[in-house]
Design a protein around this motif. Sequence first.
Motif, PDB file in Angstrom:
ATOM      1  N   ARG A   7      39.608  32.859   0.733  1.00 26.86           N
ATOM      2  CA  ARG A   7      39.319  31.483   1.085  1.00 26.86           C
ATOM      3  C   ARG A   7      37.803  31.241   1.043  1.00 26.86           C
ATOM      4  N   ILE A   8      37.410  30.161   0.368  1.00 32.23           N
ATOM      5  CA  ILE A   8      35.987  29.862   0.207  1.00 32.23           C
ATOM      6  C   ILE A   8      35.694  28.442   0.696  1.00 32.23           C
ATOM      7  N   LYS A   9      34.679  28.301   1.528  1.00 29.65           N
ATOM      8  CA  LYS A   9      34.215  26.995   1.978  1.00 29.65           C
ATOM      9  C   LYS A   9      32.799  26.799   1.458  1.00 29.65           C
ATOM     10  N   LEU A  10      32.627  25.818   0.564  1.00 34.33           N
ATOM     11  CA  LEU A  10      31.335  25.584  -0.073  1.00 34.33           C
ATOM     12  C   LEU A  10      30.727  24.272   0.415  1.00 34.33           C
ATOM     13  N   ASN A  11      29.435  24.316   0.657  1.00 38.24           N
ATOM     14  CA  ASN A  11      28.689  23.134   1.074  1.00 38.24           C
ATOM     15  C   ASN A  11      27.761  22.737  -0.071  1.00 38.24           C
ATOM     16  N   TYR A  12      28.025  21.576  -0.691  1.00 39.31           N
ATOM     17  CA  TYR A  12      27.250  21.126  -1.845  1.00 39.31           C
ATOM     18  C   TYR A  12      26.077  20.277  -1.370  1.00 39.31           C
ATOM     19  N   LEU A  13      24.858  20.666  -1.796  1.00 41.19           N
ATOM     20  CA  LEU A  13      23.641  20.030  -1.308  1.00 41.19           C
ATOM     21  C   LEU A  13      22.744  19.601  -2.461  1.00 41.19           C
ATOM     22  N   SER A  14      21.877  18.637  -2.189  1.00 39.78           N
ATOM     23  CA  SER A  14      20.875  18.229  -3.172  1.00 39.78           C
ATOM     24  C   SER A  14      19.836  19.343  -3.323  1.00 39.78           C
ATOM     25  N   THR A  15      18.963  19.183  -4.303  1.00 40.98           N
ATOM     26  CA  THR A  15      17.964  20.229  -4.562  1.00 40.98           C
ATOM     27  C   THR A  15      17.103  20.492  -3.333  1.00 40.98           C
ATOM     28  N   SER A  16      16.544  19.444  -2.756  1.00 42.29           N
ATOM     29  CA  SER A  16      15.654  19.613  -1.600  1.00 42.29           C
ATOM     30  C   SER A  16      16.397  20.170  -0.392  1.00 42.29           C
ATOM     31  N   GLU A  17      17.615  19.671  -0.155  1.00 45.25           N
ATOM     32  CA  GLU A  17      18.410  20.152   0.981  1.00 45.25           C
ATOM     33  C   GLU A  17      18.766  21.626   0.810  1.00 45.25           C
ATOM     34  N   LEU A  18      19.135  21.995  -0.409  1.00 40.84           N
ATOM     35  CA  LEU A  18      19.545  23.369  -0.677  1.00 40.84           C
ATOM     36  C   LEU A  18      18.395  24.339  -0.487  1.00 40.84           C
ATOM     37  N   ILE A  19      17.244  24.020  -1.087  1.00 35.27           N
ATOM     38  CA  ILE A  19      16.089  24.906  -0.964  1.00 35.27           C
ATOM     39  C   ILE A  19      15.642  25.026   0.483  1.00 35.27           C
ATOM     40  N   GLU A  20      15.688  23.891   1.204  1.00 41.33           N
ATOM     41  CA  GLU A  20      15.317  23.920   2.627  1.00 41.33           C
ATOM     42  C   GLU A  20      16.242  24.834   3.415  1.00 41.33           C
ATOM     43  N   GLN A  21      17.546  24.759   3.136  1.00 40.31           N
ATOM     44  CA  GLN A  21      18.520  25.618   3.820  1.00 40.31           C
ATOM     45  C   GLN A  21      18.275  27.084   3.489  1.00 40.31           C
ATOM     46  N   LEU A  22      17.981  27.371   2.219  1.00 40.88           N
ATOM     47  CA  LEU A  22      17.776  28.758   1.805  1.00 40.88           C
ATOM     48  C   LEU A  22      16.501  29.328   2.412  1.00 40.88           C
ATOM     49  N   LEU A  23      15.441  28.543   2.411  1.00 42.19           N
ATOM     50  CA  LEU A  23      14.194  29.003   3.015  1.00 42.19           C
ATOM     51  C   LEU A  23      14.340  29.128   4.527  1.00 42.19           C
ATOM     52  N   HIS A  24      15.097  28.221   5.132  1.00 41.88           N
ATOM     53  CA  HIS A  24      15.333  28.276   6.576  1.00 41.88           C
ATOM     54  C   HIS A  24      16.128  29.517   6.936  1.00 41.88           C
ATOM     55  N   ARG A  25      17.046  29.895   6.031  1.00 40.76           N
ATOM     56  CA  ARG A  25      17.886  31.065   6.289  1.00 40.76           C
ATOM     57  C   ARG A  25      17.035  32.331   6.380  1.00 40.76           C
ATOM     58  N   GLN A  26      15.906  32.344   5.656  1.00 35.66           N
ATOM     59  CA  GLN A  26      15.025  33.509   5.714  1.00 35.66           C
ATOM     60  C   GLN A  26      14.392  33.669   7.102  1.00 35.66           C
ATOM     61  N   LYS A  27      14.314  32.558   7.828  1.00 36.66           N
ATOM     62  CA  LYS A  27      13.716  32.604   9.160  1.00 36.66           C
ATOM     63  C   LYS A  27      14.786  32.669  10.245  1.00 36.66           C
ATOM     64  N   GLU A  28      15.939  32.046   9.981  1.00 36.66           N
ATOM     65  CA  GLU A  28      17.024  31.974  10.961  1.00 36.66           C
ATOM     66  C   GLU A  28      18.237  32.751  10.456  1.00 36.66           C
ATOM     67  N   VAL A  29      18.385  33.977  10.932  1.00 34.59           N
ATOM     68  CA  VAL A  29      19.488  34.819  10.494  1.00 34.59           C
ATOM     69  C   VAL A  29      20.827  34.314  11.026  1.00 34.59           C
ATOM     70  N   MET A  30      20.789  33.487  12.085  1.00 30.85           N
ATOM     71  CA  MET A  30      22.025  33.012  12.690  1.00 30.85           C
ATOM     72  C   MET A  30      22.841  32.177  11.704  1.00 30.85           C
ATOM     73  N   HIS A  31      22.153  31.381  10.859  1.00 30.73           N
ATOM     74  CA  HIS A  31      22.845  30.564   9.869  1.00 30.73           C
ATOM     75  C   HIS A  31      22.920  31.375   8.574  1.00 30.73           C
ATOM     76  N   SER A  32      24.014  32.031   8.385  1.00 33.29           N
ATOM     77  CA  SER A  32      24.095  32.977   7.283  1.00 33.29           C
ATOM     78  C   SER A  32      25.268  32.679   6.361  1.00 33.29           C
ATOM     79  N   PRO A  33      25.043  31.968   5.232  1.00 37.87           N
ATOM     80  CA  PRO A  33      26.112  31.782   4.255  1.00 37.87           C
ATOM     81  C   PRO A  33      26.407  33.089   3.530  1.00 37.87           C
ATOM     82  N   SER A  34      27.593  33.210   2.978  1.00 36.19           N
ATOM     83  CA  SER A  34      27.965  34.427   2.260  1.00 36.19           C
ATOM     84  C   SER A  34      27.321  34.500   0.887  1.00 36.19           C
ATOM     85  N   LEU A  35      27.021  33.331   0.300  1.00 37.35           N
ATOM     86  CA  LEU A  35      26.423  33.296  -1.039  1.00 37.35           C
ATOM     87  C   LEU A  35      25.687  31.978  -1.227  1.00 37.35           C
ATOM     88  N   ALA A  36      24.882  31.922  -2.287  1.00 34.93           N
ATOM     89  CA  ALA A  36      24.179  30.699  -2.647  1.00 34.93           C
ATOM     90  C   ALA A  36      24.142  30.579  -4.160  1.00 34.93           C
TER      91      ALA A  36
END
Length: 314
Positions: A78-107
């Motif tokens: 089962r896969i749950k995907l969150n589709y984001l705009s370019t700015s939103e996606l990059i912000e989430q990915l960069l934020h993930r580097q600082k916040e380990v609590m929000h951890s997607p399985s893939l990007a």
Amino acid sequence: MKRGVFYTEKNHMIFRTPKYTGVTLSLLSIFVLVCMLAVWEKMSHHDSPPSITGLVWSECRTPVEQARIEFEKTTNTRIKLNYLSTSELIEQLLHRQKEVMHSPSLAIFPLFTDEAGKLSEKDWKERIPIAHRAPSEKNRAKKEISLIGSVPTDSNASQPALEFIRFLTAPSRGQFFFAQDEWIGVRGDKWSLSPKLEILAPKAMQPVVTQAITQFESREGIKVDGQFLDPNQLTRVLLLTSKSKGKEYLPDLAWITPGLLSSQIQELVLTDVTTPYSFENKEYQGYVSKWSQLPQSSRRLNDYIRKILIHEGS
């Protein structure tokens, strides 16, 4: 003498009721309980399929969503995907580097922005090519878009996540949906639920390669069979196989001493995997067979080996 006469009085069957002690009944009860627990564990495992989450660039939603539906049918994951705009996606990915609590399985994100280049390989281990898109007025892209997949380095769900990315890059699977959406495909691995990768390496590299195989199998869920030979014997095996009709039996990945590599063998392999690297005063270079069904996975395993070689040599 009379024959055929059966005397029931003298030949009656003796039946004794079995006697069970308290110990026997206790052991029997424990056995039944263990069997019930085993069955329950299998049923609960079956009822709880693997589940992963992902952050995906919204511009590739159509092919990725089609592949997701097909992947879930094929693997029961089962896969749950969150589709984001370019700015939103990059912000989430960069934020993930600082916040380990929000951890997607893939990007799945594009590499045409400067922000994407800031993603640390320490946090996002892989850079797996999925598809490309040329500049055009239709997609409003000013330069080529390279779409890649990655999985967090510390992910606890790396195997199903990388399995989905392999599905996206498979020629007859995810690549079909990307082609329909006018993306340029990549040379991905042939799809298999249980892929098996063959490797051929010099004996001197066996400890390093074995260490890399252990890490690779644990993270990716791909079975790796390694064969270790003397450099000259290794080259002869490749040469004999190259002359036969069964070139598909060449190993997916081989490490060879460049000086022993003949032009005939070189025609059978891709020479752009790595530059030669010195290990124990000898040079070795990794090659992926042109007939490999797992070219992407072979390159990733090669990266594991190369990094360990660099660490050993430092």
